[in-house]
Design a protein around this motif. Structure first.
Motif, PDB file in Angstrom:
ATOM      1  N   ASP A 116     -16.823  51.358  62.807  1.00 36.11           N
ATOM      2  CA  ASP A 116     -17.208  51.386  64.433  1.00 36.11           C
ATOM      3  C   ASP A 116     -16.521  50.363  65.055  1.00 36.11           C
ATOM      4  N   GLY A 117     -16.368  49.248  64.662  1.00 34.96           N
ATOM      5  CA  GLY A 117     -16.071  47.935  65.273  1.00 34.96           C
ATOM      6  C   GLY A 117     -15.354  46.954  64.207  1.00 34.96           C
ATOM      7  N   ARG A 157      -5.156  52.546  63.868  1.00 30.15           N
ATOM      8  CA  ARG A 157      -5.907  53.353  64.852  1.00 30.15           C
ATOM      9  C   ARG A 157      -5.188  54.604  65.628  1.00 30.15           C
ATOM     10  N   PRO A 161     -10.281  56.418  68.816  1.00 26.17           N
ATOM     11  CA  PRO A 161     -11.417  55.909  69.391  1.00 26.17           C
ATOM     12  C   PRO A 161     -11.871  54.787  68.656  1.00 26.17           C
ATOM     13  N   ALA A 162     -11.843  54.769  67.215  1.00 28.41           N
ATOM     14  CA  ALA A 162     -12.341  53.737  66.431  1.00 28.41           C
ATOM     15  C   ALA A 162     -11.382  53.411  65.273  1.00 28.41           C
ATOM     16  N   ARG A 164     -13.459  50.251  67.331  1.00 29.51           N
ATOM     17  CA  ARG A 164     -13.323  49.409  68.615  1.00 29.51           C
ATOM     18  C   ARG A 164     -12.710  48.056  67.949  1.00 29.51           C
ATOM     19  N   ASP A 192     -10.020  45.906  72.549  1.00 26.43           N
ATOM     20  CA  ASP A 192     -11.025  46.489  73.304  1.00 26.43           C
ATOM     21  C   ASP A 192     -11.923  45.594  74.041  1.00 26.43           C
ATOM     22  N   TYR A 193     -12.470  44.550  73.223  1.00 23.64           N
ATOM     23  CA  TYR A 193     -13.450  43.516  73.737  1.00 23.64           C
ATOM     24  C   TYR A 193     -13.180  42.133  73.362  1.00 23.64           C
ATOM     25  N   LEU A 335     -19.060  48.639  71.783  1.00 22.25           N
ATOM     26  CA  LEU A 335     -18.363  49.684  70.917  1.00 22.25           C
ATOM     27  C   LEU A 335     -18.281  50.897  71.757  1.00 22.25           C
ATOM     28  N   ASN A 336     -18.626  50.878  72.793  1.00 16.11           N
ATOM     29  CA  ASN A 336     -18.639  52.193  73.768  1.00 16.11           C
ATOM     30  C   ASN A 336     -17.367  52.571  74.295  1.00 16.11           C
ATOM     31  N   ALA A 337     -16.739  53.399  73.753  1.00 22.45           N
ATOM     32  CA  ALA A 337     -15.249  53.686  74.314  1.00 22.45           C
ATOM     33  C   ALA A 337     -15.115  54.129  75.728  1.00 22.45           C
ATOM     34  N   ARG A 341     -12.726  49.883  81.456  1.00 20.06           N
ATOM     35  CA  ARG A 341     -12.132  48.658  80.771  1.00 20.06           C
ATOM     36  C   ARG A 341     -11.524  48.037  82.025  1.00 20.06           C
TER      37      ARG A 341
END
Length: 341
Positions: A116-117, A157, A161-162, A164, A192-193, A335-337, A341
């Motif tokens: 997931d991340g 990737r 989506p994953a 993240r 992403d983050y 982790l939420n796509a 952003r």
């Protein structure tokens, strides 16, 4: 419930501020205190004990497992273990130095497993400054290899989506500018983050006076955090309340109260030797009575974490606490796509 699982002790880097200490200081004087970690890995659990515990996660209260180290992906059994955790229905976030992502098929395998991340440690947007803070033991690895690993994962990737992908940065008192500088680099890389973290060192650490923040540093750090949240460069950040937690943490070296602390209720920390603590805080570990010490060796997650108290007020606040908030309270956001952003 979140498990922060320190899977293995070894790491290719020799960061002098690492919470595992350094191999050099431990060779002749290995730590013997409970909760004190070491890269020497003399007491790491055997692989079969790790996989046996992972097989008990299905049906337990564990919702998310953050795989950390040392460097977890250097262990040959890491991908098999991650597969077991995913099969149990848990989210998996891997904390890595990104060097293993440069090896054939590692990034592709993480994508295929549905991780997931992936959170990558990088402490400066300046290559030389980063490599001084995070020197490799071989002298052959560094900043550019980390960027290579991040790009390899993003390429694997392929726009999906994953997982993240994020960057974690340890902020030291002499370089508050890394808070915004690393955000620009992370955005340029396409991750992403992003989570900047205050360095956490014990007062008797040899680098404490050089690296740890003092109340005099609060204004400079606040200015950088304000700039980051005004312009996050398209990155997902922890909730804005994280700013005040960050600043409160660097405003004092004393202990304090944490209202509604989730340690031991929504978070547990597993050391490489299998010992289980409410959280990684050295103060909380030291205060744990012998009858409350536990291990995953031979344990079943369905019973090990079954009887948990509600979140309670804790009188053992430390800078370690601030670094746990994104793992528990902010990870769903990171982790939420669908988060803008």
């Amino acid at each position: 419930m979140t498990l922060l699982w320190g899977l293995r002790s070894p790491c290719a880097f020799g960061c002098p501020h690492c919470y595992f200490g350094t191999i050099e200081e431990h060779k002749d004087n290995p730590p013997g205190q409970l909760g004190v970690l070491s890269h020497l890995s003399r007491s790491d659990l055997p692989g079969e004990a790790l996989t046996a515990f992972a097989r008990t996660l299905a049906g337990s209260d564990v919702e998310r497992v953050v795989i950390a180290g040392g460097e977890p992906l250097d262990w040959p059994g890491a991908l098999e273990l991650i597969a077991l955790i995913k099969e149990a229905g848990c989210q998996v976030v891997v904390a890595t130095n990104a060097i293993p992502l440069t090896r054939p098929h590692v990034a592709e395998r993480l994508v295929a497993l549905g991780v997931d991340g992936v959170s990558v440690s990088l402490d400066s947007a300046d290559a030389d400054a980063n490599d001084r803070m995070r020197p490799s033991r071989s002298g052959r690895l560094g900043y550019h290899d980390v960027l290579h690993g991040i790009r390899a994962l993003l390429q694997a990737r392929a726009g999906g989506p994953a997982p993240r992908v994020g960057v974690y940065t340890v902020v030291i008192r002499s370089r508050p500018q890394e808070i915004t500088g690393m955000a620009r680099l992370a955005a340029d890389l396409g991750v992403d983050y992003y989570v900047p973290q205050p360095i956490s060192l014990a007062p008797d650490h040899t680098l404490f006076s050089q690296m740890a923040h003092t109340p005099a540093d609060v204004d400079d750090v606040a200015e950088q955090l304000d700039g980051l949240y005004r312009d996050p460069h398209g990155l997902v950040l922890p909730d804005p309340s994280y700013v005040q937690r960050f600043l409160a943490a660097i405003s004092t070296h004393d202990s304090g109260h944490v209202p509604d602390c989730f340690g031991g209720a929504r978070l547990f920390f597993i050391q490489p030797d299998g010992l289980v603590w409410d959280c990684p805080s050295d103060r909380r570990i030291a205060a744990t009575s012998p009858e409350h010490r536990r291990s995953i060796r031979g344990a079943d997650a369905r019973t090990l974490f079954a009887a948990r108290p509600a979140c309670t007020n804790c009188a053992l606040f430390s800078r370690d606490c601030v670094n746990m908030w994104p793992l528990v309270l902010d990870m769903p956001r990171l982790l939420n796509a669908e988060v803008p952003r």
